[in-house]
Scaffold this motif. Structure first.
Motif, PDB file in Angstrom:
ATOM      1  N   ARG A 181      21.208  16.780  -2.804  1.00 30.61           N
ATOM      2  CA  ARG A 181      20.669  15.586  -3.466  1.00 30.61           C
ATOM      3  C   ARG A 181      19.971  14.721  -2.427  1.00 30.61           C
ATOM      4  NH1 ARG A 181      22.872  13.585  -8.219  1.00 30.61           N
ATOM      5  NH2 ARG A 181      24.414  14.939  -9.182  1.00 30.61           N
ATOM      6  N   LYS A 205      26.531  22.399 -11.626  1.00 32.92           N
ATOM      7  CA  LYS A 205      25.974  21.414 -12.546  1.00 32.92           C
ATOM      8  C   LYS A 205      25.673  20.149 -11.759  1.00 32.92           C
ATOM      9  CE  LYS A 205      26.787  18.804 -16.766  1.00 32.92           C
ATOM     10  NZ  LYS A 205      27.721  18.504 -17.853  1.00 32.92           N
ATOM     11  N   LYS A 228      19.771  11.050 -11.930  1.00 30.89           N
ATOM     12  CA  LYS A 228      19.331   9.776 -12.501  1.00 30.89           C
ATOM     13  C   LYS A 228      17.811   9.812 -12.639  1.00 30.89           C
ATOM     14  CE  LYS A 228      22.997   7.369 -10.057  1.00 30.89           C
ATOM     15  NZ  LYS A 228      23.284   6.488  -8.930  1.00 30.89           N
ATOM     16  N   GLU A 286      23.839  16.338 -12.168  1.00 25.40           N
ATOM     17  CA  GLU A 286      23.251  15.328 -13.037  1.00 25.40           C
ATOM     18  C   GLU A 286      22.386  14.405 -12.192  1.00 25.40           C
ATOM     19  OE1 GLU A 286      25.738  13.419 -15.853  1.00 25.40           O
ATOM     20  OE2 GLU A 286      26.880  15.250 -16.260  1.00 25.40           O
ATOM     21  N   ARG A 298      17.814  10.480 -17.647  1.00 23.73           N
ATOM     22  CA  ARG A 298      18.917  11.185 -16.986  1.00 23.73           C
ATOM     23  C   ARG A 298      18.870  12.650 -17.406  1.00 23.73           C
ATOM     24  NH1 ARG A 298      23.049   8.993 -14.463  1.00 23.73           N
ATOM     25  NH2 ARG A 298      24.892  10.238 -14.121  1.00 23.73           N
ATOM     26  N   THR A 299      19.098  13.553 -16.453  1.00 25.68           N
ATOM     27  CA  THR A 299      18.988  14.982 -16.716  1.00 25.68           C
ATOM     28  C   THR A 299      20.152  15.724 -16.080  1.00 25.68           C
ATOM     29  OG1 THR A 299      16.577  14.815 -16.659  1.00 25.68           O
ATOM     30  CG2 THR A 299      17.498  17.009 -16.423  1.00 25.68           C
ATOM     31  N   ALA A 300      20.605  16.768 -16.738  1.00 26.38           N
ATOM     32  CA  ALA A 300      21.619  17.654 -16.168  1.00 26.38           C
ATOM     33  C   ALA A 300      20.957  18.996 -15.889  1.00 26.38           C
ATOM     34  CB  ALA A 300      22.779  17.825 -17.127  1.00 26.38           C
ATOM     35  N   ASN A 351      13.234  14.208 -10.739  1.00 27.43           N
ATOM     36  CA  ASN A 351      13.580  14.014 -12.137  1.00 27.43           C
ATOM     37  C   ASN A 351      12.594  13.048 -12.789  1.00 27.43           C
ATOM     38  OD1 ASN A 351      15.049  14.244 -14.500  1.00 27.43           O
ATOM     39  ND2 ASN A 351      16.494  12.648 -13.952  1.00 27.43           N
TER      40      ASN A 351
END
Length: 144
Positions: A39, A4, A8, A6, A26-28, A22
């Protein structure tokens, strides 16, 4: 095992050979599979690899993103050998990193490489503090 992540707004992530950016919120993400995932904030750019430990870290990052150590292993071996000649105290971290590379645990090797960068930074900071010591034998860091 599902990962998982997350993100920004506007944050980027590398998944396999793709860069995902993204949107505005905010997205998971739930990621299944074996492709490498990094990342944007964890990625070391080649231009930033300006110290021995950072060059090692960059090489390990390339191994991880490629999914194999084969192409980069000769460069990695030379870099670690040279770093250990300059700073033998890096041996413990380099041995852990080598074990990860040799067993194919390339993300763990990347984490160890980042530890090596942090350790190298502490060596540089210690050396800089040493330059500020008094020549009269006092070592309080105050100007002479």
């Amino acid at each position: 095992m599902t990962l998982k992540v997350e993100l920004k707004p506007g944050e980027r992530i590398v998944i396999g050979r793709s860069v995902v950016t993204n949107g505005a919120t905010r997205t998971a993400l739930l990621i299944d599979g074996q492709d490498p995932v990094l990342r944007e904030r964890d990625i070391l750019q080649e231009s930033e690899a300006d110290t021995p430990a950072k060059r090692i870290c960059y090489a390990v990052q390339m191994m991880y993103l490629a999914g194999s150590a084969d192409a980069v292993l000769p460069i990695y071996t030379k870099l670690t050998r040279d770093a250990l000649r300059a700073a033998p105290s890096m041996l413990e971290i380099v041995e852990r990193m080598n074990n990860c590379v040799l067993t194919g645990a390339l993300y763990k090797a990347f984490r160890e490489a980042r530890s090596l960068v942090a350790y190298e930074k502490s060596i540089f900071e210690h050396a800089a503090r040493g330059e500020r010591l008094r020549t009269d034998g006092a070592n309080d860091g105050e100007p002479a």
